[in-house]
Structure formats: structure tokens, C-alpha cells
Design an enzyme around this catalytic site. Structure first.
Site, short mmCIF file in Angstrom:
data_model
loop_
_atom_site.label_atom_id
_atom_site.label_comp_id
_atom_site.label_asym_id
_atom_site.label_seq_id
_atom_site.Cartn_x
_atom_site.Cartn_y
_atom_site.Cartn_z
CG HIS A 82 3.58 -30.67 -14.60
ND1 HIS A 82 2.79 -31.33 -15.06
CD2 HIS A 82 3.68 -30.96 -13.36
CE1 HIS A 82 2.20 -32.02 -14.04
NE2 HIS A 82 2.80 -31.57 -13.04
CG HIS A 139 4.52 -40.52 -11.38
ND1 HIS A 139 4.16 -41.59 -11.06
CD2 HIS A 139 4.88 -39.81 -9.97
CE1 HIS A 139 4.40 -42.11 -9.60
NE2 HIS A 139 4.50 -41.14 -9.10
CG ASN A 160 7.26 -43.24 -5.66
OD1 ASN A 160 6.66 -44.38 -5.57
ND2 ASN A 160 7.48 -42.39 -4.99
NE ARG A 208 5.62 -46.83 -2.59
CZ ARG A 208 5.15 -46.84 -3.93
NH1 ARG A 208 5.55 -46.12 -4.80
NH2 ARG A 208 4.09 -47.61 -4.34
CG HIS A 241 4.07 -48.95 -22.27
ND1 HIS A 241 3.50 -49.62 -21.40
CD2 HIS A 241 3.36 -47.74 -22.48
CE1 HIS A 241 2.58 -48.93 -20.70
NE2 HIS A 241 2.49 -47.70 -21.45
N GLY A 298 4.04 -36.44 8.23
CA GLY A 298 4.64 -35.18 8.35
C GLY A 298 5.71 -34.74 7.44
N GLY A 299 5.57 -35.06 6.24
CA GLY A 299 6.32 -34.58 5.32
C GLY A 299 6.33 -33.29 4.88
#
Length: 283
Positions: free
Chosen positions: A111, A121, A123, A125, A154, A266-267
Site C-alpha cells: 500500500h 499484490h 503471490n 506458491r 500487463h 494455523g498461520g
């Protein structure tokens, strides 16, 4: 972190952590260019779940910087394993019969202090249940959209996609447009990017593409920040940014799957909710 990783798991974890290091160094360099000495603070955490001793289920590192250009940016890495709760396992690819899982990845949300600099953003994984796959993406979230910024962002992502499969960009762009949509507001969260999930098949191919997405983000976003970070802005621009941040918070708390995954496994709560803006408003 005491979990034992095989070669593929270790390679993915090492890559995500190296990407974190490169991104944080670049963002700190931007702060230096603006005359700021802001730096990331890194806080390690262990996954918490009933019956686990510290480190037994893995964990991660939360990285946060609050500066002159980056009002609040979080860059987190994590590597966790264990078992999903039965109800949640039924919602996860490949976990409906066997709840065991492994996940490693990087998550970033920035931000910005200047309303003319887009929030962003990213991410990526690697997950393993009874199946094995990569997922992730990147999307641009400007309070005051600029066509040249959107087009440049883009274009870099498209080039990364095209180098691996000509179908990837149109497919993953459409997926992002669909995913980053706020139904109750009937608006998109930003100007899009790419989003992909359940990229199965040969590990090396999926890993190569996921690395390309991380590299593309690092090539695309910092130039936009440097181009806009000294633009003048008005009080009306600032109010627009706060209103837009409210929409961003609504999406992440109501619709974002990554938020739910982190909370259900449980993060670290502060790391999971680092995506929320430091200031926002609702009219």
C-alpha cells in the site's frame, strides 16, 4: 523449522525466499532514492495447531516496511505442513480423502503513500496434497488508474506467460478478472493481472513458470513506482485512495481464499492480515 523437505520442496522454498530477498532489497532501494532510511523488519513465526511443538509444523517469516513511498508493505514467506481439519480438507484440491498437506510460498501486498502509485499484490506458491501443483499471480490495484501503467504491467506479465504457453495469458488474465471481483460492490478490486491455480503436471515446467511470474513482477512494478512516486496529489486524490482501500479490505476479508487458507492452517495472524491497509475509509 523442523519439517523434512524433499528436493522439490526444498527447491521451491529456496526460490520463494530468494525472491523475497530480491524484492525487499529493491523496495528499500526505492526508499533510499526518496531520502528515506526505512527498512524491512523480519519476524519469524511457527505454525500453531493442536498437538504441535514449536517448529514441528513449519512456519515462516513476516517482513514489513513502513516508509516514505511504501506506506505499508508486507513480504511474507512460509513453509508449512500438517493435516487439514476434515471440513476444510473437503474444499482443498486433492485433500478430500487424505487431509495431509505441504505448502510453501511467498505473499506480498504493498500500500503506497502517494495515491498516484498503484498498490499491488503478488503471490506464488507450491502445494502438495494427494496432488501436487503451483499457483499464484500478480495484480495491480491503483486508486487512480493510469492506462500506461496498466498496459505496462500487463505487457510484462503477458511476455512471461507467452514464453511458456501462448494460452496462459488470456486464460490467467480472465481468471484474475473473475477472481478479483467484489460481488457485493459489483466492481473489480483493481485493473487485474494474472491468476492461476492447480497448475499440475511436470514439476520442472510448473516451477519454471512460477519463477517467471516472480521475475516478471520484479521487472514490472518498481518502474511504475519510480515513475509516479513524486507526482503531486490533492486531498480529493487521498480521499479516493482511502475509499478504494476500503474496497480492498472488503475483498480480502470476505472473498480471498489465501486469507482463509492461512487462518485455517494455523498461520501467523499478523502475517495473514498484513494485506490490510494502514488507513481506509467508508462513506
Amino acid at each position: 523449522m523442523t519439517i523434512i523437505l524433499d528436493h522439490q520442496q526444498q527447491a521451491a522454498r529456496d526460490w520463494f525466499e530468494s525472491l523475497r530477498t530480491r524484492i525487499c532489497a529493491e523496495f528499500e532501494a526505492i526508499e533510499r532514492e526518496a531520502g528515506s532510511d526505512a527498512s524491512f523488519t523480519f519476524t519469524p513465526w511457527d505454525r500453531e495447531a493442536p498437538g504441535l511443538t514449536p517448529g514441528e509444523g513449519g512456519g515462516g517469516v513476516r517482513g514489513v516496511m513502513k516508509g516514505k513511498i511504501f506506506e505499508k508493505v508486507g513480504v511474507n514467506v512460509s513453509t508449512v505442513s500438517g493435516e487439514f481439519a476434515p471440513d476444510f480438507a473437503r474444499t482443498i484440491h486433492g485433500a478430500d480423502e487424505n487431509p495431509a498437506f505441504f505448502a510453501t510460498g511467498i505473499s506480498l501486498v504493498a500500500h503506497m503513500a502517494n495515491p498516484h502509485v498503484p498498490a499491488v499484490h503478488m503471490n506464488t506458491r507450491y502445494l502438495r496434497t494427494a496432488k501436487s501443483w503451483f499457483g499464484g499471480g500478480a495484480d495491480l490495484n491503483p486508486p487512480l488508474p493510469r492506462d500506461d501503467d496498466t498496459g505496462e504491467f500487463h505487457a510484462v506479465l503477458k511476455a512471461a506467460c507467452d514464453a511458456h504457453d501462448p494460452d496462459y495469458y488470456p486464460r490467467f488474465k480472465a481468471w484474475a478478472d473473475d477472481y478479483f471481483y467484489i460481488p457485493h460492490r459489483q466492481v473489480h478490486r483493481g485493473v487485474g493481472g494474472i491468476f492461476y491455480d492447480h497448475l499440475e503436471g511436470e514439476f520442472d515446467a510448473g516451477f519454471a513458470f512460477t519463477r517467471a511470474v516472480g521475475d516478471a513482477f520484479l521487472a514490472a512494478f518498481p518502474p511504475i513506482v519510480r515513475r509516479r512516486m513524486h507526482d503531486s496529489w490533492s486531498e480529493a486524490d487521498y480521499r479516493q485512495m482511502l475509499e478504494w482501500r476500503g474496497r480492498y479490505a472488503e475483498f480480502n476479508l470476505v472473498h480471498d481464499r489465501g486469507t482463509l487458507f492461512g487462518l485455517k492452517t494455523g498461520g501467523n495472524v499478523d502475517a495473514i492480515l498484513m494485506s490490510l491497509p494502514p488507513m481506509a475509509s467508508w462513506s
